[in-house]
Design a protein around this motif. Structure first.
Motif, mmCIF file in Angstrom:
data_model
loop_
_atom_site.group_PDB
_atom_site.id
_atom_site.type_symbol
_atom_site.label_atom_id
_atom_site.label_comp_id
_atom_site.label_asym_id
_atom_site.label_seq_id
_atom_site.Cartn_x
_atom_site.Cartn_y
_atom_site.Cartn_z
ATOM 1 N N SER A 28 -40.964 9.446 19.940
ATOM 2 C CA SER A 28 -40.071 10.354 19.787
ATOM 3 C C SER A 28 -39.850 10.673 18.229
ATOM 4 O O SER A 28 -40.145 10.029 17.066
ATOM 5 C CB SER A 28 -38.436 9.972 20.183
ATOM 6 O OG SER A 28 -38.598 9.855 21.428
ATOM 7 N N LEU A 29 -39.243 12.066 18.038
ATOM 8 C CA LEU A 29 -39.128 12.646 16.758
ATOM 9 C C LEU A 29 -37.732 12.183 16.394
ATOM 10 O O LEU A 29 -36.697 12.321 17.432
ATOM 11 C CB LEU A 29 -39.046 14.108 16.612
ATOM 12 C CG LEU A 29 -40.632 14.474 16.565
ATOM 13 C CD1 LEU A 29 -40.782 16.067 17.085
ATOM 14 C CD2 LEU A 29 -41.200 14.292 15.410
ATOM 15 N N ALA A 30 -37.394 11.653 15.126
ATOM 16 C CA ALA A 30 -35.957 11.275 14.730
ATOM 17 C C ALA A 30 -35.759 11.935 13.253
ATOM 18 O O ALA A 30 -36.836 12.174 12.684
ATOM 19 C CB ALA A 30 -35.605 9.809 14.871
ATOM 20 N N ILE A 31 -34.627 12.243 13.229
ATOM 21 C CA ILE A 31 -33.899 12.801 11.973
ATOM 22 C C ILE A 31 -32.778 12.232 11.381
ATOM 23 O O ILE A 31 -32.095 11.286 12.318
ATOM 24 C CB ILE A 31 -33.800 14.368 11.875
ATOM 25 C CG1 ILE A 31 -32.602 14.494 12.961
ATOM 26 C CG2 ILE A 31 -34.780 15.011 12.281
ATOM 27 C CD1 ILE A 31 -32.113 16.037 12.875
ATOM 28 N N PRO A 32 -32.390 12.157 10.003
ATOM 29 C CA PRO A 32 -31.009 11.623 9.572
ATOM 30 C C PRO A 32 -29.899 12.041 10.359
ATOM 31 O O PRO A 32 -29.991 13.001 10.976
ATOM 32 C CB PRO A 32 -30.992 11.934 8.056
ATOM 33 C CG PRO A 32 -32.638 12.164 7.935
ATOM 34 C CD PRO A 32 -33.064 12.819 9.201
ATOM 35 N N LYS A 33 -29.068 11.034 10.950
ATOM 36 C CA LYS A 33 -28.053 11.307 11.625
ATOM 37 C C LYS A 33 -27.264 12.172 11.161
ATOM 38 O O LYS A 33 -26.675 13.037 12.125
ATOM 39 C CB LYS A 33 -27.037 9.812 11.446
ATOM 40 C CG LYS A 33 -26.929 9.326 12.927
ATOM 41 C CD LYS A 33 -26.038 7.949 12.804
ATOM 42 C CE LYS A 33 -25.420 7.353 11.488
ATOM 43 N NZ LYS A 33 -25.579 5.845 11.627
ATOM 44 N N GLU A 64 -27.849 18.540 11.088
ATOM 45 C CA GLU A 64 -27.819 19.389 12.015
ATOM 46 C C GLU A 64 -29.244 19.463 12.987
ATOM 47 O O GLU A 64 -30.042 19.825 11.988
ATOM 48 C CB GLU A 64 -27.000 20.604 11.896
ATOM 49 C CG GLU A 64 -26.267 21.183 13.058
ATOM 50 C CD GLU A 64 -25.481 22.347 12.748
ATOM 51 O OE1 GLU A 64 -25.658 23.565 12.986
ATOM 52 O OE2 GLU A 64 -24.492 22.062 11.880
ATOM 53 N N TYR A 65 -29.269 19.640 14.136
ATOM 54 C CA TYR A 65 -30.420 19.616 14.725
ATOM 55 C C TYR A 65 -30.587 20.993 15.660
ATOM 56 O O TYR A 65 -30.203 21.227 16.651
ATOM 57 C CB TYR A 65 -31.016 18.468 15.550
ATOM 58 C CG TYR A 65 -32.330 18.957 16.111
ATOM 59 C CD1 TYR A 65 -33.540 18.686 15.203
ATOM 60 C CD2 TYR A 65 -32.646 19.056 17.293
ATOM 61 C CE1 TYR A 65 -34.812 18.902 15.644
ATOM 62 C CE2 TYR A 65 -33.972 19.232 18.008
ATOM 63 C CZ TYR A 65 -34.973 19.072 17.078
ATOM 64 O OH TYR A 65 -36.369 19.167 17.471
ATOM 65 N N PRO A 66 -31.280 22.050 14.906
ATOM 66 C CA PRO A 66 -31.303 23.364 15.774
ATOM 67 C C PRO A 66 -32.338 23.532 16.709
ATOM 68 O O PRO A 66 -32.229 24.340 17.541
ATOM 69 C CB PRO A 66 -31.558 24.226 14.646
ATOM 70 C CG PRO A 66 -32.370 23.581 13.698
ATOM 71 C CD PRO A 66 -31.929 22.402 13.746
ATOM 72 N N ASN A 111 -31.093 2.410 11.135
ATOM 73 C CA ASN A 111 -31.656 3.058 9.748
ATOM 74 C C ASN A 111 -30.990 4.542 9.740
ATOM 75 O O ASN A 111 -31.641 5.590 9.068
ATOM 76 C CB ASN A 111 -33.266 3.280 9.811
ATOM 77 C CG ASN A 111 -33.689 1.671 9.651
ATOM 78 O OD1 ASN A 111 -33.931 1.333 8.469
ATOM 79 N ND2 ASN A 111 -34.052 1.167 10.794
ATOM 80 N N GLY A 112 -29.757 4.630 10.336
ATOM 81 C CA GLY A 112 -29.087 6.009 9.854
ATOM 82 C C GLY A 112 -29.928 7.147 10.610
ATOM 83 O O GLY A 112 -29.967 8.237 9.941
ATOM 84 N N LEU A 113 -30.780 6.808 11.690
ATOM 85 C CA LEU A 113 -31.477 8.195 12.260
ATOM 86 C C LEU A 113 -30.978 8.428 13.696
ATOM 87 O O LEU A 113 -30.585 7.671 14.479
ATOM 88 C CB LEU A 113 -33.000 7.900 12.387
ATOM 89 C CG LEU A 113 -33.627 7.539 11.013
ATOM 90 C CD1 LEU A 113 -35.092 6.936 11.290
ATOM 91 C CD2 LEU A 113 -33.931 8.502 10.059
ATOM 92 N N LYS A 114 -31.241 9.765 14.096
ATOM 93 C CA LYS A 114 -31.161 10.044 15.634
ATOM 94 C C LYS A 114 -32.157 10.480 16.352
ATOM 95 O O LYS A 114 -32.807 11.457 15.523
ATOM 96 C CB LYS A 114 -29.707 10.905 15.401
ATOM 97 C CG LYS A 114 -29.811 12.102 15.091
ATOM 98 C CD LYS A 114 -28.735 13.118 15.342
ATOM 99 C CE LYS A 114 -29.135 14.437 14.442
ATOM 100 N NZ LYS A 114 -27.761 15.324 14.643
ATOM 101 N N GLU A 115 -32.489 10.363 17.485
ATOM 102 C CA GLU A 115 -33.648 10.784 18.313
ATOM 103 C C GLU A 115 -33.319 12.248 18.718
ATOM 104 O O GLU A 115 -32.225 12.576 19.030
ATOM 105 C CB GLU A 115 -33.791 9.895 19.388
ATOM 106 C CG GLU A 115 -35.061 10.261 20.162
ATOM 107 C CD GLU A 115 -34.972 9.487 21.600
ATOM 108 O OE1 GLU A 115 -34.185 8.377 21.706
ATOM 109 O OE2 GLU A 115 -35.942 9.484 22.164
ATOM 110 N N VAL A 116 -34.219 13.118 18.243
ATOM 111 C CA VAL A 116 -34.171 14.590 18.519
ATOM 112 C C VAL A 116 -34.884 15.212 19.831
ATOM 113 O O VAL A 116 -34.687 16.100 20.469
ATOM 114 C CB VAL A 116 -33.987 15.486 17.481
ATOM 115 C CG1 VAL A 116 -32.673 15.077 16.733
ATOM 116 C CG2 VAL A 116 -35.026 15.226 16.497
ATOM 117 N N GLU A 117 -36.178 14.551 19.772
ATOM 118 C CA GLU A 117 -37.235 14.937 20.577
ATOM 119 C C GLU A 117 -38.008 13.944 21.231
ATOM 120 O O GLU A 117 -38.579 13.230 20.290
ATOM 121 C CB GLU A 117 -38.108 16.308 20.117
ATOM 122 C CG GLU A 117 -37.776 17.212 19.501
ATOM 123 C CD GLU A 117 -37.199 18.472 20.602
ATOM 124 O OE1 GLU A 117 -37.576 18.417 21.627
ATOM 125 O OE2 GLU A 117 -36.672 19.217 20.003
#
Ligand code: ATP
Ligand code: MG
Length: 286
Positions: free
Chosen positions: A96-101, A104-106, A169-175
């Protein structure tokens, strides 16, 4: 050697235990003491190579090993010329792709022009290309999750199972970009003699897999509801019906998938079934 096949399995890690138990459940005996890199079965013409999972697709493509058990993630990433003989249903995970929590993920356009750290540059590169996103891929071999917090990348692409490592690690899964499970792979060109051994192994693996997904069910039923009960648990050919010592009652034995069993349990009880036993099946040959 023509009368023996060689299989590459992971030495230690998330694939090794299930790979080795599958082989043992096939009735194949071998010794794998700690630190051993090679072993030969005592009762089946097979030799084992214990390797890092990264090296398995390459060894099989080169013919150093005839077979291998490896995650589809490594298989696709390494892009070697091998055949997938069978998916094995274990070591399931996703890439998966993940970004900092806090970000905002558009949508996928978030990654346009960004830096993504990953150990899977090929899978990620193909995915970005297919989705027409231009991003910089930063290949690192481990601890990918810390890349954003140390300023190495703005997002990551890595294996996720529960998501707790990401959270820590302060990340969230987005895709989710890829789903993987273990697969049995083979060299694309094997001799007829080796193929015959591989077929024997596959026959055993299929029997083990079918057995695992099925249950042997025994129950007691009043004779006047037998017809209904037999329709609920039809079995492989048809159920076995044996008379109980008590008049008017029978014991019904059948084989069915576990899902099928749970789906029909209320109806079975409503039809008068009692004393229901569900027993595991070790091997099943249809
Ligand atoms: P090696 O030292 O052999 O290179 P590794 O550290 O690369 O091992 P492992 O963490 O042992 O790899 O994972 C092996 C494979 O198991 C992965 O490539 C993937 O297919 C699968 N896998 C990874 N994480 C999980 C998980 N959390 N749950 C189930 N399967 C997983
Ligand atoms: Mg590895």
């Amino acid at each position: 050697m023509e009368n023996i096949i060689r299989i590459a399995v992971q030495k230690s890690g998330r694939l090794s235990e299930d790979s080795l138990s599958l082989i043992k459940e096939c009735g194949i005996k071998f010794y794998n003491g700690t630190g051993k890199l090679k072993s030969t079965s005592t009762n089946f013409p097979i030799e084992f190579l214990f390797l890092r999972d990264d090296d398995i697709p390459g060894y099989v493509a080169d013919g150093v090993a005839d077979l291998g058990i490896v995650g589809e993630n490594e298989l696709v990433e390494k892009n070697k010329e091998v055949l997938v003989l069978k998916k094995l249903g274990f070591s399931k995970c996703r890439l998966s792709l993940a970004i900092p929590k806090g970000e905002e993920y558009p949508g996928l356009e978030y990654f346009e022009g960004k830096n993504i750290a990953t150990s899977y540059p090929k899978i990620l590169g193909d995915y970005l290309k297919a989705n027409k996103i231009q991003a910089e891929i930063h290949e690192i071999s481990g601890s990918v999750e810390i890349a954003p917090s140390i300023g190495l990348a703005e997002g990551i692409c890595d294996i996720v199972s529960s998501g707790s490592t990401l959270m820590m690690n302060g990340l969230k899964e987005v895709e989710e970009i890829f789903r993987s499970e273990a697969a049995l792979i083979s060299h694309p060109n094997m001799s007829v003699a080796k193929k015959a051994i591989v077929d024997k192994l596959l026959f055993r693996m299929n029997a083990v897999q079918k057995g695992k997904s099925s249950k042997y069910v025994l129950l007691n039923a009043p004779n006047d509801s037998l017809e209904k009960i037999v329709s609920l648990i039809p079995g492989m050919r048809s159920p076995t019906i044996l008379p109980l010592a008590q008049n008017g009652w029978s014991s019904v034995h059948s084989v069915l998938s576990e899902d099928q069993f749970w789906e029909n349990i209320e109806e079975l009880r409503a039809a008068g079934a009692e004393g229901i036993l569900v027993v595991p099946i070790e091997k099943m040959i249809l």
